[in-house]
Design a protein around this motif. Structure first.
Motif, PDB file in Angstrom:
ATOM      1  N   TYR A 228      -1.253  -2.291   6.416  1.00 10.03           N
ATOM      2  CA  TYR A 228      -0.658  -0.959   6.617  1.00 10.03           C
ATOM      3  C   TYR A 228       0.865  -1.064   6.588  1.00 10.03           C
ATOM      4  CZ  TYR A 228      -5.237   0.670   8.134  1.00 10.03           C
ATOM      5  OH  TYR A 228      -6.548   0.998   8.174  1.00 10.03           O
ATOM      6  N   GLY A 229       1.385  -2.142   7.169  1.00  6.67           N
ATOM      7  CA  GLY A 229       2.827  -2.335   7.240  1.00  6.67           C
ATOM      8  C   GLY A 229       3.463  -2.457   5.857  1.00  6.67           C
ATOM      9  N   LEU A 230       2.656  -2.810   4.867  1.00  2.47           N
ATOM     10  CA  LEU A 230       3.179  -2.905   3.504  1.00  2.47           C
ATOM     11  C   LEU A 230       2.992  -1.605   2.752  1.00  2.47           C
ATOM     12  CD1 LEU A 230       1.850  -6.415   2.551  1.00  2.47           C
ATOM     13  CD2 LEU A 230       4.210  -5.755   2.874  1.00  2.47           C
ATOM     14  N   GLY A 231       2.466  -0.595   3.451  1.00  2.00           N
ATOM     15  CA  GLY A 231       2.295   0.691   2.796  1.00  2.00           C
ATOM     16  C   GLY A 231       0.979   0.833   2.060  1.00  2.00           C
ATOM     17  N   ALA A 232      -0.051   0.101   2.500  1.00  2.03           N
ATOM     18  CA  ALA A 232      -1.358   0.248   1.862  1.00  2.03           C
ATOM     19  C   ALA A 232      -2.102   1.400   2.513  1.00  2.03           C
ATOM     20  CB  ALA A 232      -2.161  -1.031   2.018  1.00  2.03           C
TER      21      ALA A 232
ATOM     22  N   GLU B 269      -7.440   1.001   0.483  1.00  3.83           N
ATOM     23  CA  GLU B 269      -6.907  -0.230  -0.101  1.00  3.83           C
ATOM     24  C   GLU B 269      -7.018  -1.377   0.889  1.00  3.83           C
ATOM     25  OE1 GLU B 269      -3.497   1.581  -3.100  1.00  3.83           O
ATOM     26  OE2 GLU B 269      -3.038   1.214  -1.014  1.00  3.83           O
TER      27      GLU B 269
ATOM     28  N   GLN C 120      -9.252  -4.483  -0.092  1.00  2.00           N
ATOM     29  CA  GLN C 120      -8.559  -5.704  -0.499  1.00  2.00           C
ATOM     30  C   GLN C 120      -8.296  -6.699   0.620  1.00  2.00           C
ATOM     31  OE1 GLN C 120      -5.461  -5.247  -3.288  1.00  2.00           O
ATOM     32  NE2 GLN C 120      -6.117  -3.231  -3.934  1.00  2.00           N
TER      33      GLN C 120
ATOM     34  N   VAL D 233       2.055   6.381   4.307  1.00  2.20           N
ATOM     35  CA  VAL D 233       1.866   5.254   3.388  1.00  2.20           C
ATOM     36  C   VAL D 233       3.142   5.008   2.581  1.00  2.20           C
ATOM     37  CG1 VAL D 233       0.628   4.553   1.323  1.00  2.20           C
ATOM     38  CG2 VAL D 233      -0.627   5.475   3.273  1.00  2.20           C
TER      39      VAL D 233
ATOM     40  N   ARG E 235       5.919   3.582   4.820  1.00  2.00           N
ATOM     41  CA  ARG E 235       5.799   2.159   5.134  1.00  2.00           C
ATOM     42  C   ARG E 235       6.174   1.280   3.947  1.00  2.00           C
ATOM     43  NH1 ARG E 235       0.188   3.289   7.630  1.00  2.00           N
ATOM     44  NH2 ARG E 235       0.830   4.410   9.485  1.00  2.00           N
ATOM     45  N   ALA E 236       6.115   1.852   2.743  1.00  2.00           N
ATOM     46  CA  ALA E 236       6.594   1.091   1.590  1.00  2.00           C
ATOM     47  C   ALA E 236       8.108   0.956   1.672  1.00  2.00           C
ATOM     48  CB  ALA E 236       6.183   1.780   0.300  1.00  2.00           C
TER      49      ALA E 236
ATOM     50  N   GLY F 267       9.429  -1.795   5.699  1.00  2.00           N
ATOM     51  CA  GLY F 267       8.469  -2.891   5.785  1.00  2.00           C
ATOM     52  C   GLY F 267       8.413  -3.477   7.191  1.00  2.00           C
TER      53      GLY F 267
ATOM     54  N   TYR G  29       0.326  -8.459  -3.367  1.00  2.00           N
ATOM     55  CA  TYR G  29      -0.449  -7.357  -2.779  1.00  2.00           C
ATOM     56  C   TYR G  29       0.334  -6.041  -2.775  1.00  2.00           C
ATOM     57  CZ  TYR G  29      -3.268  -4.862   0.663  1.00  2.00           C
ATOM     58  OH  TYR G  29      -4.047  -3.950   1.304  1.00  2.00           O
TER      59      TYR G  29
ATOM     60  N   ILE H 235      -0.252  -2.595  -5.096  1.00  2.00           N
ATOM     61  CA  ILE H 235      -0.716  -1.284  -4.611  1.00  2.00           C
ATOM     62  C   ILE H 235       0.325  -0.204  -4.847  1.00  2.00           C
ATOM     63  CG2 ILE H 235      -2.358  -2.159  -2.895  1.00  2.00           C
ATOM     64  CD1 ILE H 235      -0.362  -1.769  -0.754  1.00  2.00           C
ATOM     65  N   HIS H 236       1.608  -0.593  -5.018  1.00  2.00           N
ATOM     66  CA  HIS H 236       2.607   0.422  -5.285  1.00  2.00           C
ATOM     67  C   HIS H 236       2.964   0.516  -6.760  1.00  2.00           C
ATOM     68  CE1 HIS H 236       3.006   1.123  -1.094  1.00  2.00           C
ATOM     69  NE2 HIS H 236       3.319  -0.129  -0.845  1.00  2.00           N
TER      70      HIS H 236
ATOM     71  N   ALA I 129       6.662  -8.970   2.762  1.00  2.00           N
ATOM     72  CA  ALA I 129       7.272  -7.685   3.113  1.00  2.00           C
ATOM     73  C   ALA I 129       8.431  -7.363   2.173  1.00  2.00           C
ATOM     74  CB  ALA I 129       7.747  -7.721   4.565  1.00  2.00           C
TER      75      ALA I 129
ATOM     76  N   THR J  99       7.844  -5.659  -1.637  1.00  2.00           N
ATOM     77  CA  THR J  99       7.689  -4.232  -1.941  1.00  2.00           C
ATOM     78  C   THR J  99       9.039  -3.529  -2.011  1.00  2.00           C
ATOM     79  OG1 THR J  99       7.348  -3.870   0.411  1.00  2.00           O
ATOM     80  CG2 THR J  99       5.394  -3.962  -0.951  1.00  2.00           C
TER      81      THR J  99
END
Lengths: 488, 253
Positions: free
Chosen positions: A375-379, A383, A387, B82, B85-86, B89, B108, B112-113, B163, B166
């Protein structure tokens, strides 16, 4: 004296021993319990244990062994002219047992005295009629040999029971006195009671293991017996299954049965794995606390439904429904309500809670930090589940699926009712087929001779199933355990 | 005067009935390392988690007040957590590599982005991130070995690299060195100093020496209140609040 009264006496002795042992230990230190090595009740338990346990063990062993020993000695005394095979000897011995039982009954109803029985003579009295009067019906006249054997059986049983009473009482009293004498302040009663408890637990564990070994051995020996009468290669690689009456079957090939088993299990898993897994993901990752508290037990109720009820459901609901679509009026693939599809679908429903409940636990065991990282990476949530959570839980989920598979392979009732009884090798999932379990049932029920290959094949089938499910379980446990180590 | 990256005004956080953060207002500058210090349970981690809405994943947590990233309210209904959080980080207290290969751990976020157009792009991002995470030389020969097989310090640097990959604007670090030995800690601290060139870094730490070494700004939290906030040098040499002084001299905490 009967074993029951003997049991009551030694139990009473144990209770008495508890009271006396405790009192004696206290008396030996003048009532000051601080001077005792152990708490007073340990002294009581020690006496009770020594009075009860050895006597009880001897009692159990004796009650089990006595009939076997006496039976063998009486059977040995029967002249060989009276029988040709061991099967006939068994018939003779069951007559002997029946007559002996009748004689016991006559004594109990005061028709005859013990002395009268010892003096009985088969030629002079009509024993069959007399026995019929006390409610014991015999198939034929009592021959002198059988009568004398029955008399011997009675006499030895009586002697044996008397000896049992004496021996057990001596052992109980001996244990009682020995323990009571040692109940003084210095004696380490607690240590002995603790080791007694340990032995009890070891005994329980070994009994369970020994029973399993016993079952496996009986399977193994009967299977070997079967392969003595029927060639192993024909059994393992034969593609036709058609047992005929008593003996003389040429076609007892396991392949059609194995195919049916695996095919139905495959359909069941195709139903259960996706539904069960998705349900588990919803429950573990998306559902709120209250939803989860309601939904999880409800789902697990499915596991509590008896399989015969699922069988009924297959036969009366699912089967006709499938026939409506795929039967003669529809696509024309299906002949009757019983088919691989019917049994497979219903079995799949049965397996859903096995897959979902185990997978749910495993998904919950994935550390929260793993999800936080994602979640902290924006997933997004899906996802993260797809994953991160599922790959982490995968070995455990595979274990859950394998356990479900071994359930599917061993399942009987749904198959008997939903899949039919025709052993065939066919790819059509709407054809009736049968499984290993269903055939074990049909080979052993009804009027069958237990010495024929048609009946003994059931053990070979059982052995095959056992090896199959054991292998799956071992594999599942291995995978689950390997996974556990990762996070602990 | 540097640009203000994050502005927080009158932030209140409740966990069920517990009032965990009481009326905290703070401005976090760009290209600066800001340290949050304070005794356990003072709310510094909770406040950190407000900045990228990680508290949303906890059901009983309620956040009030106004937090703006580049002037935009991050708790606005139109903001997707979401996407937020991108941009913001996070690195956690315990190294938490995914059960994947080192390469896939880094890839990863970019995947996803959709940050990479093709495999070559992705390879480049992975290498760049690992280099900036100061771990490239140690893992370049085993990029496809599982990330869980690395040592604790390596795992934490892997998580930092993950981290960074992204391309966030702010990097939040929740006690990133608490599970590391002094050597690995030194490596991570060196890394944090380099990261300041590109990001705004917020770090929660229990080690006052660490706060003094790596940060330019320090905020001291106590019992859910922001007690004092200012230049790190001043906080550690000349604190105005007696509670701050007691804490940094070791009399409370």
């Amino acid at each position: 004296m009967s074993a029951f009264w003997l049991l009551v006496i030694i139990l009473a002795l144990a209770v008495l021993g508890f009271v006396l042992g405790r009192a004696r230990a206290l008396a030996s230190v003048g009532g000051d319990r601080r001077k005792l090595h152990s708490l007073p009740s340990f002294y009581g338990y020690n006496v009770a244990m020594l009075a009860l346990v050895p006597a009880l063990l001897v009692l159990c062993l004796w009650v089990i062994l006595q009939p076997i020993v006496i039976h063998a000695s009486v059977a040995g005394a029967i002249p060989e002219t009276h029988y040709e095979s061991s099967g006939q000897l068994n018939l003779v011995m069951s007559d002997v047992a029946r007559v002996a039982e009748g004689l016991d009954e006559m004594v109990r109803q005061n028709v005859m005295t013990r002395e009268g029985i010892a003096a009985l003579d088969a030629d002079s009295t009509d024993l069959r009629a007399q026995l019929a009067q006390v409610g014991v019906a015999l198939g034929g006249e009592v021959s002198p040999t059988i009568l004398s054997a029955a008399q011997a059986l009675r006499a030895r049983s009586e002697t044996g029971t008397l000896a049992l009473t004496v021996v057990v009482l001596i052992i109980a009293a001996g244990g009682f006195l020995f323990a009571l004498r040692s109940s003084t302040g210095d004696f380490r009663a607690r240590n002995r009671v603790e080791s007694g408890v340990k032995l009890l637990l070891i005994g329980a564990a070994s009994l369970a293991i020994l029973t399993t070994i016993g079952i496996v051995l009986s399977l193994v020996f009967n299977t070997i017996n079967f392969f003595g009468m029927f060639p192993m290669t024909d059994f393992l690689f034969g593609t036709v299954w058609s047992p005929e009456g008593r003996g003389g079957s040429e076609h007892l090939g396991i392949l059609p049965l194995l195919w049916g088993t695996l095919y139905i299990s495959l359909v069941a898993l195709l139903v259960a794995v996706p539904i069960g897994l998705f349900a588990a993901i919803y429950l573990a990752e998306y559902a709120g606390k209250t939803t989860r508290a309601v939904a999880k037990p409800l789902l697990e109720v499915l596991a509590g439904i008896p399989t015969i009820v699922y069988g009924l459901f297959a036969l009366t609901v699912v089967g006709p429904m499938l026939v409506g679509v795929f039967g003669a009026d529809g696509l024309g693939w299906m002949q009757g309500a019983r088919s691989v599809m019917t049994a497979g679908l219903v079995m799949g429903i049965m397996l859903i809670p096995f897959v979902s409940s185990l997978s749910d636990d495993i998904i919950n065991a994935v550390p929260q930090t793993m999800r936080d990282g994602s979640y902290g990476l924006g997933a997004t949530q899906s996802e993260t589940v797809r994953q991160v959570v599922l790959p982490a839980a995968l070995p455990g989920i595979v274990g859950a699926v394998l356990l479900a598979a071994s359930r599917a392979i061993g399942e009987t009732m749904i198959v008997v009712m939903g899949a039919g009884a025709a052993a065939r090798l066919d790819l059509n999932p709407f054809a009736a087929m049968t499984t290993v379990t269903a055939k074990i049932v049909s080979q052993l029920t009804g009027d069958s001779d237990f010495a024929s290959p048609e009946a003994l094949v059931a053990f070979a089938l059982g052995m095959t199933l056992f090896i199959l499910t054991l292998g799956l379980n071992v594999l599942a446990l291995y995978i689950v355990r390997k996974y556990r180590e990762q996070y602990e | 005067m540097q640009d203000i990256k994050i502005t927080a005004k009158n932030v209140q956080v409740h966990y069920g009935d517990t009032h965990a953060i009481k009326d905290v207002s703070v401005d976090i500058q760009d290209n600066t390392v800001t340290a949050f210090i304070g005794p356990s349970g003072c709310g510094k981690s909770t406040f950190l988690r407000c900045l990228n809405r990680m508290n949303d994943t906890i059901d009983i947590c309620r956040v009030d007040g106004d937090i703006r990233l580049d002037g935009e309210d991050i708790y606005d209904k139109r903001v997707d957590p979401v996407q937020l959080r991108a941009k913001v980080g996070m690195v956690f207290q315990k190294p938490n590599p995914f059960p994947k290969s080192i390469y896939d751990n880094i890839a990863y976020g970019p995947r996803i982005h959709g940050l990479a157009r093709n495999k070559a792009d992705l390879d480049e991002i992975v290498e760049k991130s690992l280099r900036r995470g100061a771990i490239w030389d140690e893992v370049k020969d085993r990029l496809h070995a599982p990330g869980t097989g690395l040592s604790g310090g390596q795992q934490q640097r892997l998580c930092i690299a993950r981290a960074i990959a992204t391309e966030p604007e702010v990097l939040l670090m929740d006690e990133p060195c608490s599970a590391l030995d002094p050597i690995a800690t030194a490596q991570v601290e060196e890394l944090i100093d380099e990261l300041r060139q590109n990001f705004s870094v917020v770090i929660v730490t229990h080690s006052m020496q660490q706060a003094a070494r790596v940060s330019q700004k320090t905020a001291f939290f106590h019992l859910g209140n922001l007690v004092e906030y200012g230049e790190t040098d001043r906080i550690f040499t000349n604190p105005t609040d007696p509670r701050t002084e007691s804490y940094i001299t070791g009399r409370i905490g």
